[in-house]
Design a protein around this motif. Structure first.
Motif, mmCIF file in Angstrom:
data_model
loop_
_atom_site.group_PDB
_atom_site.id
_atom_site.type_symbol
_atom_site.label_atom_id
_atom_site.label_comp_id
_atom_site.label_asym_id
_atom_site.label_seq_id
_atom_site.Cartn_x
_atom_site.Cartn_y
_atom_site.Cartn_z
ATOM 1 N N GLN A 86 36.227 49.824 42.566
ATOM 2 C CA GLN A 86 37.538 49.975 41.933
ATOM 3 C C GLN A 86 38.322 48.669 41.972
ATOM 4 N N ASP A 87 38.299 47.977 43.121
ATOM 5 C CA ASP A 87 39.011 46.715 43.222
ATOM 6 C C ASP A 87 38.351 45.622 42.391
ATOM 7 N N GLN A 126 39.519 46.303 38.932
ATOM 8 C CA GLN A 126 40.932 45.942 38.828
ATOM 9 C C GLN A 126 41.106 44.428 38.765
ATOM 10 N N SER A 160 40.290 43.356 35.172
ATOM 11 C CA SER A 160 41.314 43.709 34.180
ATOM 12 C C SER A 160 42.601 42.920 34.372
#
Length: 312
Positions: A235-236, A239, A242
């Motif tokens: 997830q990181d 992130q 993005s």
């Protein structure tokens, strides 16, 4: 006139039919994967991080020695220092669940393929197909059948990582010296006993290499599976991509590297027979063999001392 096969439409119709006909099955599978993930996550997240680090250090000491134990402590302390402990535990839980399922299927399937040439010929092209597909291709079907979250990540990782486990298990069983197997057959040993006591121990280095590859592929896929809602370090990483946050990407990426090194060294040590535990096991085995040889020699000497009387 442009000619185009509607392969994509056919596949969509197929998955719609599968979802409608077997939705109950995939709901049960989803609940099973979520339950397994939550159980492993609870096991690692309930104790304080330093208790987990101490336990890992003890395991590293037994598996490989004090250098690996010190390195494990430093690596896990680094994960805590960059604030990625919770994400690392989630990724580790996902890896362990997916790898456990893949190994539980890959090892028996590899043994079956090693003992049956027809099975080997059938599964080889399937494994080639699975290893040829890009990792991202596994995500849409898993997402369509199991919805977003942990479940599609587990099944996609399972499919992506299973191939080397099957191949190396089959290779290890087939690589066992045929004379050793024939000797067991000559003594009347059952095929299951030959497999359990001869083939599997001799093929263990190759099997553990397959386990190692399954775990490494699972870890790489878990990061990609963040695209379908898998929790953890992925997830990181997503992130950071993005938001163009280079620092966050490096923190999560280096945490993945630490987990990869720990898992790789643990599985490699078990396959190569390293560490204090392996040395203790070898010593115990050597003592048992020496005791058995001593009993055999004593029985042989006793039988030689018995006088032979002639019959009437």
């Amino acid at each position: 006139m442009e000619f185009r096969l509607p392969i994509g439409d056919w596949i969509e119709y197929f998955f719609d039919w599968v979802d409608a006909a077997f939705g109950w099955f995939f709901e049960g599978m989803r609940a099973l994967f979520l339950g397994m993930f939550d159980a492993v996550l609870w096991l690692f997240s309930t104790p304080t991080p330093w208790i987990v680090i101490v336990l890992v250090a003890v395991g590293a000491l037994l598996a490989r020695g004090w250098r690996f134990a010190v390195g494990a402590v430093l690596g896990l302390a680094f994960i805590i220092s960059v604030g990625q402990w919770d994400n690392a535990i989630a990724s580790l839980s996902l890896v362990l669940v997916a790898a456990f399922l893949a190994i539980a299927v890959a090892v028996p399937l590899g043994i079956w393929a090693a003992r049956n040439d027809t099975v080997s010929k059938v599964i080889k092209p399937i494994l080639d197909f699975l290893q040829t597909l890009p990792a991202f291709v596994y995500l849409p079907p898993a997402l369509a059948l199991l919805r977003i979250g942990v479940a599609p990540a587990v099944i996609a990782t399972f499919i992506f990582a299973i191939a080397p486990g099957v191949r190396l298990t089959e290779l290890g069983i087939r690589g066992v010296d045929k004379e050793v197997v024939e000797a067991g057959q000559a003594f009347g040993a059952h095929p299951r006993r030959i497999l359990r006591q001869i083939q599997l121990p001799l093929a263990m280095p190759s099997i553990m290499a397959g386990v190692n590859q399954v775990i490494m592929l699972s870890l790489s896929m878990v990061v990609i599976a963040a695209m379908v809602g898998a929790p953890g370090l992925g997830q990181d990483v997503m992130q950071s991509i993005s938001a163009l946050n280079v620092g966050l990407g490096f923190e999560a990426g280096l945490s993945v590297v630490v987990l990869a090194i720990l898992l790789d060294r643990f599985t490699a040590s078990f396959g190569k027979g390293m560490g204090l535990y392996s040395q203790w096991s070898k010593g115990r085995k050597a003592r048992a063999e020496a005791a058995a040889q001593a009993r055999f020699d004593a029985e042989d000497a006793t039988s030689a001392d018995v006088p032979v009387t002639a019959g009437a």
